[in-house]
Design an enzyme around this catalytic site. Structure first.
Site, PDB file in Angstrom:
ATOM      1  N   LYS A  84     -22.984  16.172 -39.448  1.00  0.00           N
ATOM      2  CA  LYS A  84     -22.677  15.612 -40.773  1.00  0.00           C
ATOM      3  C   LYS A  84     -21.178  15.755 -41.015  1.00  0.00           C
ATOM      4  O   LYS A  84     -20.529  16.678 -40.495  1.00  0.00           O
ATOM      5  CB  LYS A  84     -23.475  16.348 -41.860  1.00  0.00           C
ATOM      6  N   GLU A 166     -29.853   8.691 -47.825  1.00  0.00           N
ATOM      7  CA  GLU A 166     -30.194   8.954 -49.231  1.00  0.00           C
ATOM      8  C   GLU A 166     -29.225   8.297 -50.229  1.00  0.00           C
ATOM      9  O   GLU A 166     -28.617   8.953 -51.073  1.00  0.00           O
ATOM     10  CB  GLU A 166     -30.267  10.470 -49.458  1.00  0.00           C
ATOM     11  N   GLU A 273     -37.805  13.394 -40.319  1.00  0.00           N
ATOM     12  CA  GLU A 273     -37.603  14.802 -40.718  1.00  0.00           C
ATOM     13  C   GLU A 273     -38.940  15.436 -41.128  1.00  0.00           C
ATOM     14  O   GLU A 273     -39.055  16.076 -42.148  1.00  0.00           O
ATOM     15  CB  GLU A 273     -36.607  14.898 -41.875  1.00  0.00           C
TER      16      GLU A 273
HETATM   17  O1  G3I Z   1     -25.277  28.919 -40.279  1.00  0.00           O
HETATM   18  C1  G3I Z   1     -24.091  28.170 -40.441  1.00  0.00           C
HETATM   19  C2  G3I Z   1     -22.876  29.035 -40.363  1.00  0.00           C
HETATM   20  O2  G3I Z   1     -22.809  29.640 -39.081  1.00  0.00           O
HETATM   21  C3  G3I Z   1     -21.665  28.180 -40.576  1.00  0.00           C
HETATM   22  O3  G3I Z   1     -20.509  28.961 -40.548  1.00  0.00           O
HETATM   23  C4  G3I Z   1     -21.793  27.468 -41.915  1.00  0.00           C
HETATM   24  C5  G3I Z   1     -20.603  26.545 -42.110  1.00  0.00           C
HETATM   25  O4  G3I Z   1     -20.806  25.878 -43.351  1.00  0.00           O
HETATM   26  O5  G3I Z   1     -22.968  26.666 -41.953  1.00  0.00           O
HETATM   27  C6  G3I Z   1     -24.136  27.430 -41.755  1.00  0.00           C
HETATM   28  O6  G3I Z   1     -25.171  26.541 -41.640  1.00  0.00           O
HETATM   29  C7  G3I Z   1     -25.833  26.068 -42.777  1.00  0.00           C
HETATM   30  C8  G3I Z   1     -27.083  25.435 -42.180  1.00  0.00           C
HETATM   31  O7  G3I Z   1     -27.850  24.767 -43.161  1.00  0.00           O
HETATM   32  C9  G3I Z   1     -27.922  26.475 -41.474  1.00  0.00           C
HETATM   33  O8  G3I Z   1     -28.476  27.317 -42.395  1.00  0.00           O
HETATM   34  C10 G3I Z   1     -25.016  24.986 -43.509  1.00  0.00           C
HETATM   35  O9  G3I Z   1     -23.942  25.581 -44.182  1.00  0.00           O
HETATM   36  C11 G3I Z   1     -25.906  24.251 -44.490  1.00  0.00           C
HETATM   37  O10 G3I Z   1     -25.190  23.158 -45.073  1.00  0.00           O
HETATM   38  C12 G3I Z   1     -27.104  23.695 -43.764  1.00  0.00           C
HETATM   39  O11 G3I Z   1     -27.980  23.061 -44.672  1.00  0.00           O
HETATM   40  C13 G3I Z   1     -28.661  21.926 -44.118  1.00  0.00           C
HETATM   41  C14 G3I Z   1     -28.688  20.849 -45.208  1.00  0.00           C
HETATM   42  O12 G3I Z   1     -29.415  19.702 -44.749  1.00  0.00           O
HETATM   43  C15 G3I Z   1     -27.273  20.406 -45.561  1.00  0.00           C
HETATM   44  O13 G3I Z   1     -26.635  19.907 -44.402  1.00  0.00           O
HETATM   45  C16 G3I Z   1     -30.092  22.322 -43.752  1.00  0.00           C
HETATM   46  O14 G3I Z   1     -30.061  23.210 -42.632  1.00  0.00           O
HETATM   47  C17 G3I Z   1     -30.891  21.070 -43.380  1.00  0.00           C
HETATM   48  O15 G3I Z   1     -32.256  21.407 -43.182  1.00  0.00           O
HETATM   49  C18 G3I Z   1     -30.802  20.018 -44.489  1.00  0.00           C
HETATM   50  O16 G3I Z   1     -31.437  18.870 -43.994  1.00  0.00           O
HETATM   51  C19 G3I Z   1     -31.510  17.764 -44.917  1.00  0.00           C
HETATM   52  C20 G3I Z   1     -31.267  16.486 -44.143  1.00  0.00           C
HETATM   53  O17 G3I Z   1     -29.994  16.531 -43.540  1.00  0.00           O
HETATM   54  C21 G3I Z   1     -31.411  15.283 -45.056  1.00  0.00           C
HETATM   55  N1  G3I Z   1     -32.724  15.267 -45.680  1.00  0.00           N
HETATM   56  C22 G3I Z   1     -33.028  16.497 -46.441  1.00  0.00           C
HETATM   57  C23 G3I Z   1     -32.915  17.710 -45.522  1.00  0.00           C
HETATM   58  C24 G3I Z   1     -33.265  18.987 -46.275  1.00  0.00           C
HETATM   59  O18 G3I Z   1     -32.323  19.222 -47.261  1.00  0.00           O
END
Ligand code: G3I
Length: 362
Positions: A84, A166, A273
């Protein structure tokens, strides 16, 4: 007094033993043994006539068991967040390629396709773009350059991209008033698709969203966007239905109707997803066999419906995570949840059997 002394003495010994036990547990040399993978299951990739995917985080490739299960069971990966815009670029706009390169190298090594998610998403807009100080035309050039650089770099490695994720509001189906909509105008989506096509003539281009299987306004907005793009010859190849559902909603008929509408437009269907919540009301504190069986049947129904589509329109079914405890669902909804195919011990659940039964017709 003697009793007191003896009592203190024995308490000291107990305390000392307790301390040893705690220190022993905290000893970093104590390797936490990962559970042995269950090998009493048929890998989905070996029986599915379409790619079966999983959302993957590059940091999880460090777990031998996690990566072994991913590459054994699945033949498609979607980066859960690394691809992303907010994670592909630094706050100052420099590109961060390593996590994506690592995921792609893993996929290549194990003959897995990579689905790119997502070029543009209002929830993952980096600060350098959100706070862009140039003109609107310069803003659009920056977006075009980003798409050109990213899609171009991975043109031989990424088979498909969610060009935009979205874009429509819940309930009204109105175009979200994102910085992209504000700075590029209401027709920005068409130009995003064109920029991606110009960067790679072969990559498959998707629109991805949630809720189009229960929110009729959002569904209708998406389908009229598709009709408009197709009428104008704007390149679009498929629709991602995220499929964040529960064990009993929305009705299967809703889901089938939207998949059929996508097929009628000659587009690919990506269940992009998938997870199946079993605790939407928060009434469970543990995963019950009753809800497990309902989840299994739900998975079987969805996969069967997907397989009823023409093969030419079946892009992939992608699960939004591997193991229950890793799912975004838990933090997002604040309830205990068991929405995926594998349990905390990396064992396939009845839902996995449901997927297999749909694939094999048993
Ligand atoms: O763990 C890392 C860390 O090591 C790193 O330094 C940090 C940098 O920002 O990021 C951390 O990871 C986080 C990741 O989740 C793992 O926990 C991210 O910050 C965080 O943004 C990420 O959130 C993801 C979210 O989308 C936003 O991108 C979720 O995992 C993911 O399941 C979620 O997925 C979305 C789809 O893309 C779109 N549809 C909805 C779905 C659920 O919200």
């Amino acid at each position: 007094m003697a009793i007191t002394t003896k009592c203190i003495h024995s308490r000291f010994i107990l305390l000392f033993l307790w301390a040893l036990l705690i220190l022993g547990c905290k000893d970093s040399s104590v390797v936490v043994q990962e559970p042995e993978p269950s090998n009493e299951y048929t890998p989905l990739r070996s029986v599915a006539p379409f790619p079966v995917g999983v959302a993957l985080q590059s940091s999880r490739l460090g777990s031998a068991l996690h990566s072994q299960l991913v590459r054994t069971v699945f033949n498609s990966v979607t980066a859960e967040y690394e691809m992303k815009m907010r994670h592909m670029t630094s706050p100052s706009g420099d590109y961060i390629w390593d996590p994506t390169d690592e995921l792609i190298a893993f996929a290549k090594e194990y003959d897995m396709q990579v689905h790119g998610h997502a070029l543009v998403w209002h929830q993952s807009t980096p600060s350098w773009l959100e706070n862009f100080r140039g003109t609107d035309a310069e803003f659009e050039d920056a977006v075009k350059n980003y798409i050109t650089n990213v899609v171009g770099r991975y043109k031989d490695d990424v088979v498909s991209w969610d060009v935009i994720n979205e874009a429509f509001e819940d309930g009204s189906g109105a175009l979200r008033n994102s910085v992209f909509r504000r700075r590029m105008g209401p027709d920005y989506i068409a130009r995003l698709f064109q920029y991606a096509r110009d960067a790679d003539p072969d990559v498959l281009l998707f629109y991805n969203d949630y809720g189009t299987i229960w929110d009729t306004a959002k569904r209708d907005a998406m389908l009229s966007m598709v009709d408009d793009l197709q009428t104008r010859g704007v390149p679009i190849d498929g629709i991602g239905l995220q499929m964040h559902i529960t064990y009993n909603t929305p009705p299967l008929s809703n889901i089938v109707a939207v998949m059929d509408a996508v097929v009628q437009r000659g587009l690919l269907v990506h269940i992009s997803e998938m997870d199946v919540r079993v605790n939407p009301q928060g009434d469970l504190s543990e995963f019950t066999s009753v809800r497990s069986e309902l989840q299994k049947q739900r998975v079987k129904d969805i996969v069967t419906a997907f397989m009823d589509l023409p093969e030419a329109n079946q892009f992939a079914i992608t699960w939004w995570g591997l193991r229950d405890p890793e799912s975004w669902l838990i933090d997002f909804w604040g309830n205990p949840e068991w929405g995926l195919l594998f349990d905390a011990e990396y064992r396939p659940k009845p839902a996995y059997e449901g997927f297999l039964e749909a694939l094999t017709g048993n």
